[in-house]
Design an enzyme around this catalytic site. Structure first.
Site, PDB file in Angstrom:
ATOM      1  N   VAL A   9     -27.547  47.070 -14.970  1.00 51.36           N
ATOM      2  CA  VAL A   9     -28.365  47.159 -13.763  1.00 51.36           C
ATOM      3  C   VAL A   9     -28.528  45.736 -13.243  1.00 51.36           C
ATOM      4  CG1 VAL A   9     -29.597  49.301 -14.307  1.00 51.36           C
ATOM      5  CG2 VAL A   9     -30.508  47.104 -15.107  1.00 51.36           C
ATOM      6  N   SER A  10     -28.892  45.621 -11.967  1.00 53.95           N
ATOM      7  CA  SER A  10     -28.935  44.300 -11.339  1.00 53.95           C
ATOM      8  C   SER A  10     -30.219  43.530 -11.595  1.00 53.95           C
ATOM      9  CB  SER A  10     -28.740  44.438  -9.830  1.00 53.95           C
ATOM     10  OG  SER A  10     -27.471  44.976  -9.565  1.00 53.95           O
ATOM     11  N   THR A  11     -31.332  44.233 -11.712  1.00 51.68           N
ATOM     12  CA  THR A  11     -32.605  43.530 -11.837  1.00 51.68           C
ATOM     13  C   THR A  11     -33.362  43.979 -13.079  1.00 51.68           C
ATOM     14  OG1 THR A  11     -33.765  45.167 -10.487  1.00 51.68           O
ATOM     15  CG2 THR A  11     -32.823  43.270  -9.338  1.00 51.68           C
ATOM     16  N   GLN A  14     -35.187  47.399 -13.196  1.00 54.68           N
ATOM     17  CA  GLN A  14     -34.421  48.644 -13.208  1.00 54.68           C
ATOM     18  C   GLN A  14     -34.231  49.104 -14.646  1.00 54.68           C
ATOM     19  OE1 GLN A  14     -31.047  47.132 -10.887  1.00 54.68           O
ATOM     20  NE2 GLN A  14     -31.534  48.623  -9.310  1.00 54.68           N
TER      21      GLN A  14
END
Length: 190
Positions: A9-11, A14
Site C-alpha cells: 500500500v502507498s501510505t 492504509q
C-alpha cells in the site's frame, strides 16, 4: 517451487489485511509486505528481497498489478527480472500469468492503464495547485532554510561546509543561496 506473495500500500494509514488474506488463500509460501509508493521501485526492499531469492519455477504473486508497479518501465523491469530467474508473475484478482501468452498480453494492457491513471492523477493535482495559486490560497511549501542566517554566517567568514553543518542542511543549498545567479550568454556558432 515457491510462491512468493507481495502486498503493498502507498501510505502508512492504509491496511494490507485484504491483500494478505487473498495471498494466503492463493497458497503463497512467503508473503512480504511494505508501505511504500508504487510510483518507483526505489526503496522497496521487500520486493527486492523476493526478486533476489526467486529461483527457476518460483512465482511472484500479487493481488493486482498496480500493487507491483505504477509505470510500464518499472513493471517491465520487474517482469524481466522474474523471467531471468525462470519464474513467473501471477495476480489473484486479474487474469495475469506471465507463463502464458494471454496472461502476458493482459499484464501489458493493465500496465498501460495503471501508468495512464497515474499521469491523469498528476495532471489533476497540478491543475488544482495552479487554481489554488491563482486564487491566492496555495502559497507552496514554507521555506525550510533560513536564508538570512546563511548570509550572516557567510559574512562572518564561514565556508559553505561549516554553514551547512551548523544549520543541518546540504552544502548545495548553501551554495544556491551564497552564489549569485550567473547569467548565461548564448553565442552563435558559425
Amino acid at each position: 517451487m515457491a510462491i512468493y506473495g507481495y502486498a503493498r500500500v502507498s501510505t502508512t494509514d492504509q491496511d494490507l489485511t485484504i491483500q494478505i488474506e487473498a495471498l494466503n488463500k492463493a497458497g503463497c509460501d512467503i508473503i512480504r509486505q511494505e508501505k511504500k509508493s508504487g510510483s518507483t521501485v526505489d526503496g522497496r526492499t521487500e520486493l527486492q528481497t523476493i526478486l533476489d531469492f526467486m529461483r527457476h519455477g518460483d512465482v511472484l504473486m500479487v493481488t493486482r498489478v498496480d500493487r507491483l508497479a505504477r509505470s510500464i518501465a518499472d513493471l517491465q523491469d520487474i517482469v524481466r527480472q522474474v523471467r531471468a530467474k525462470g519464474g513467473s508473475l501471477r495476480a489473484t484478482d486479474q487474469p495475469i500469468d506471465t507463463s502464458t501468452a494471454a496472461g502476458k498480453a493482459f499484464l501489458d494492457m493493465l500496465g498501460v492503464f495503471a501508468e495512464f491513471e497515474t499521469n491523469l492523477r498528476r495532471e489533476r493535482q497540478m491543475e488544482g495547485i495552479a487554481k489554488a495559486k491563482a486564487a491566492g490560497v496555495y502559497k507552496g511549501r514554507p521555506a525550510s532554510i533560513d536564508m538570512a542566517a546563511v548570509k550572516e554566517m557567510q559574512a562572518a567568514g564561514l565556508g559553505a561546509t561549516e554553514i551547512a553543518r551548523r544549520l543541518n542542511i546540504g552544502r548545495a543549498s548553501v551554495y544556491r543561496i551564497i552564489s549569485p545567479a550567473k547569467e548565461r550568454s548564448v553565442t552563435a556558432v558559425g
